[in-house]
Structure formats: C-alpha cells, structure tokens
Design an enzyme around this catalytic site. Structure first.
Site, PDB file in Angstrom:
ATOM      1  N   LYS A 175      -0.367  -6.467   9.290  1.00 45.09           N
ATOM      2  CA  LYS A 175      -1.419  -6.801   8.170  1.00 45.09           C
ATOM      3  C   LYS A 175      -0.738  -6.778   6.774  1.00 45.09           C
ATOM      4  O   LYS A 175      -1.145  -7.180   5.710  1.00 45.09           O
ATOM      5  CB  LYS A 175      -2.678  -5.697   8.298  1.00 45.09           C
ATOM      6  CG  LYS A 175      -2.137  -4.410   8.172  1.00 45.09           C
ATOM      7  CD  LYS A 175      -3.522  -3.451   8.381  1.00 45.09           C
ATOM      8  CE  LYS A 175      -2.834  -2.068   8.420  1.00 45.09           C
ATOM      9  NZ  LYS A 175      -2.852  -1.507   9.575  1.00 45.09           N
ATOM     10  N   LYS A 189       9.788   2.634   3.955  1.00 46.20           N
ATOM     11  CA  LYS A 189       8.485   2.658   3.285  1.00 46.20           C
ATOM     12  C   LYS A 189       9.295   3.057   1.788  1.00 46.20           C
ATOM     13  O   LYS A 189       8.544   2.658   0.582  1.00 46.20           O
ATOM     14  CB  LYS A 189       7.521   3.499   3.485  1.00 46.20           C
ATOM     15  CG  LYS A 189       6.799   2.957   4.693  1.00 46.20           C
ATOM     16  CD  LYS A 189       5.291   3.213   4.569  1.00 46.20           C
ATOM     17  CE  LYS A 189       4.575   2.283   5.641  1.00 46.20           C
ATOM     18  NZ  LYS A 189       3.262   2.904   6.121  1.00 46.20           N
ATOM     19  N   LYS A 242       6.768  -8.595  14.548  1.00 45.30           N
ATOM     20  CA  LYS A 242       5.300  -8.402  14.899  1.00 45.30           C
ATOM     21  C   LYS A 242       4.406  -8.641  13.819  1.00 45.30           C
ATOM     22  O   LYS A 242       4.287  -8.730  12.547  1.00 45.30           O
ATOM     23  CB  LYS A 242       5.459  -6.804  15.024  1.00 45.30           C
ATOM     24  CG  LYS A 242       5.167  -5.904  13.938  1.00 45.30           C
ATOM     25  CD  LYS A 242       4.841  -4.369  14.432  1.00 45.30           C
ATOM     26  CE  LYS A 242       4.182  -3.706  13.296  1.00 45.30           C
ATOM     27  NZ  LYS A 242       3.412  -2.591  13.585  1.00 45.30           N
TER      28      LYS A 242
END
Ligand code: ATP
Ligand code: LTN
Length: 343
Positions: free
Chosen positions: A209, A124, A206
């Site tokens: 969103k 992140k 995967k």
C-alpha cells in the site's frame, strides 16, 4: 489402545496464536490473501488472539483524523473479512496498557546492537530520514511484548517480520534464563497456503500500500470498476500464453491471485485459458476478485453503520486481553523485583 487423559476426559488444549496488523492505511488484496485469509482459517483449530497494532503505527507520523479513520475502518474490515471476536478476541493495542508497559521492560533486556541489525529499521530510517525516532528503533521490543504477554505458541507472520519474531524468541529465552521460565518461546507459523502477491505494475516487487502508483495495488474497498481497470492495466509479457513459467512474473502473479480467489490449481487455470488471450484472462481475474470482495465490502458497509457494535467488540476484546496480559506482566514484574501493588 488405552485412552489418554486428554482424549478420555477433555479436549486437548488448543495451541495459542497471536498476530497483529497495523492500521496504517488501506488494507490491500496482498494483506488479505497473504495474511488475513489465513487468520480467518486458523480460528477453528487454534485459540487465536488478534490485534490492531496502532502503537506501532505512530513510529511514522500520522495525521490524527486520518489515523482515527484508518483504525476504525481497519477494525470493521477485519470483522467483515471473517474475524469473529466471540471466538478470537480482536482488540486495539493502545487500549490495553500492558503492551506499552511490558515493551518498556523488554527494552531493558534488548541490546542496542540487536535492534541496529533489524532490516526494517534500516529501510524505514532511510525512507523517513527526517524522523528516525526512538520508537522506530524499539519497534521490535513492542512487538515482542505483544506476543509474549499472551504466551503465544505460534505467530503467523510474513517474511518481512521473521527477523522481529526471531528477536522476540531471543528476548524470551534471555529473560527465562536470567530468572526462571516465564515466557512461552513462540514459533513462526508457516501457512500451508497463502501467497505472496506482487504489484500489478511491477510484478518483481510485492503488492504494497505504500507503493506510490495506486495501479500497483488493489485496496479491499476499491470499487468494482476500479478493480477491473487495475487488472486490465496489469503489466504482463509479449509472449501470450496463460501458464506459469520463469520470466512471466506478471502472468504468474495473476494466476496466483486467480488460484487464491477461486481455489483452482495453476494447471486448471492453464487448461481453462489455453488458446485464449491475456485480455480475456485479465477480465476473468478481475471478475473473480470483484466477486470475492463484494460480500466483504457489503458487510463492511453494514458494520460502519453500526458503531455501537464495533465499540462493543473492541471493548470486550480489550477487557479479555487485559485480563490475560496482566497475569504475565505481574509475573514478570515480580521476578524482576518490583514491589507488588497493594491496590
Ligand atoms: P507497507 O506497504 O507499509 O509495507 P504492507 O502492505 O506491506 O505495508 P504490512 O502491514 O507490512 O503490509 O503487512 C501486514 C501483513 O500482510 C503481513 O503479515 C505481511 O506479510 C502481509 N502482506 C503484506 N503485503 C503482502 C503481499 N503483497 N503478499 C502477501 N502478504 C502480504
Ligand atoms: N509488525 C507487524 C505487526 C505486528 C505484529 C505484532 C505481528 C505488531 N505486533 C505481533 C505479529 C505479532 C507488521 O507490521 N506486519
């Protein structure tokens, strides 16, 4: 056989489960089939406590109006999926102040080096290089606080959160050893069923969103026509047979989704579509997903019209959560040596 106390006098105590999900945007079919469907099933056999982890969400900058909308929609959607707040308190993390308080305390029992090793932090901080804030770094100690406050025995988490759960266990053990047994050391809950759903556009990654290409994911609230279009555009292969095999990532993923929503096995699906083309199979998967989501979407629409009911559910759940978590927080503070509150 002599009955034990448990079977003679009272039902054996159910194990406690805690889990949470961030209201950070649209909830996807991947979240539902990989995590939420499992939460719903656990409610009968365990004492479950669930939360929307909105304090975690602000580790990435949020637009206030969108954040509010995402939070209430995620709450209604999870109820629509089948979380029953009468059975399992389902609260909003920021409304239960003990989470932020224990998180601060646990920060003081967590090492800088441990947090630096977290892969999610590394990922992140690369993704949000302009905002590598302290909250992003300390994210795992807030997550540990969420779990440890409720003395959870087990925590259902996906593979990406295992490292954080391991850290929560280490923090709990460290605290228990430094003082005396205080926290239950939580185990990961590995679901018997539950799938890893892959992107419809790149089936080696995967379904997520945060994927820029919306054709890669199905949102729980997508309209039937959009769902069908996304399945029809799903990436497959040129070989042509509907069966699970190495290298057929796209078809394997579609079969996985179809099995999850219909309850069929991969062998049954291969039989059903033997000699049929991908077009027909994709339409069947699209229809099955649309029919699975239809009642959830209908319940969601009803719940969103009934804000008083939603408020009642999250308020009563927060009150229960506050009661339970305050007991743990008091114990912790007393052991550390804070003066007791006399009010
Ligand atoms: P982001 O795109 O921001 O990483 P996400 O869609 O991956 O978000 P999370 O909020 O990280 O979702 O995860 C919530 C829960 O859903 C976790 O338990 C995670 O393991 C599960 N989950 C998320 N995506 C999938 C997927 N594609 N298949 C199965 N489970 C999933
Ligand atoms: N970090 C998790 C959400 C989360 C969580 C928790 C999960 C916050 N607190 C406690 C399990 C237990 C996520 O992003 N999936």
């Amino acid at each position: 056989m002599t009955p034990t106390n448990e079977s003679a006098n009272s039902a054996p105590q159910k194990k406690r489960i805690f889990s949470a999900i961030q209201p950070s945007g649209t909830i996807t079919l991947g979240n539902y089939l990989g995590a939420l469907q499992n939460w719903i099933k656990l409610q009968d056999d365990y004492e479950c406590i669930f939360a929307l982890a909105d304090l975690h969400t602000i580790t990435v900058r949020q637009d206030p109006a969108t954040f509010r909308k995402n939070t209430i929609e995620a709450y209604a959607l999870l109820l629509a999926c089948g979380i029953d707040p009468e059975k399992s308190p389902f609260f909003i993390q920021s409304q239960v102040h003990t989470h932020a308080e224990l998180a601060w305390i646990l920060n003081c029992y967590t090492q800088f080096g441990e947090l630096s090793r977290m892969t999610q932090f590394k990922d992140k901080s690369q993704k949000h290089a302009d905002n590598i804030n302290v909250g992003l770094f300390a994210y795992p100690s807030l997550m540990a606080a969420d779990i440890l406050l409720y003395q959870a025995d087990m925590v259902p988490v996906g593979a990406d959160q295992k490292q954080h759960l391991e850290l929560a266990r280490n923090i709990a053990e460290r605290f228990n050893n430094a003082y005396s047994p205080t926290f239950t050391v939580p185990d990961p809950y590995i679901a018997q069923s539950g799938a890893r759903i892959m992107s419809l556009q790149d089936p080696t990654r995967k379904m997520s969103k945060s994927d820029e290409n919306p054709n890669g994911w199905i949102a729980m609230l997508d309209k039937p026509d959009d769902i069908m279009k996304k399945f029809k555009r799903a990436v497959t292969d040129s070989e042509g047979g509907v069966y699970v095999a190495e290298g057929k990532d796209g078809i394997n993923n579609l079969i996985g989704i179809y099995c999850c929503v219909t309850g069929k096995t991969a062998e049954q699906v291969a039989d059903e579509f033997q000699g049929k083309g991908y077009g027909e199979f994709k339409t069947a998967v699209g229809e099955a997903v649309i029919e699975t989501l239809r009642p959830i979407q209908e319940r969601f629409d009803d719940l969103m019209k009934n804000k008083d009911y939603l408020t009642k559910c999250y308020t009563e759940s927060a009150q229960k959560a506050l009661y339970l978590s305050t007991k743990t927080l008091r114990k912790v503070m007393k052991k550390i040596g804070f003066l007791p509150k006399e009010f």
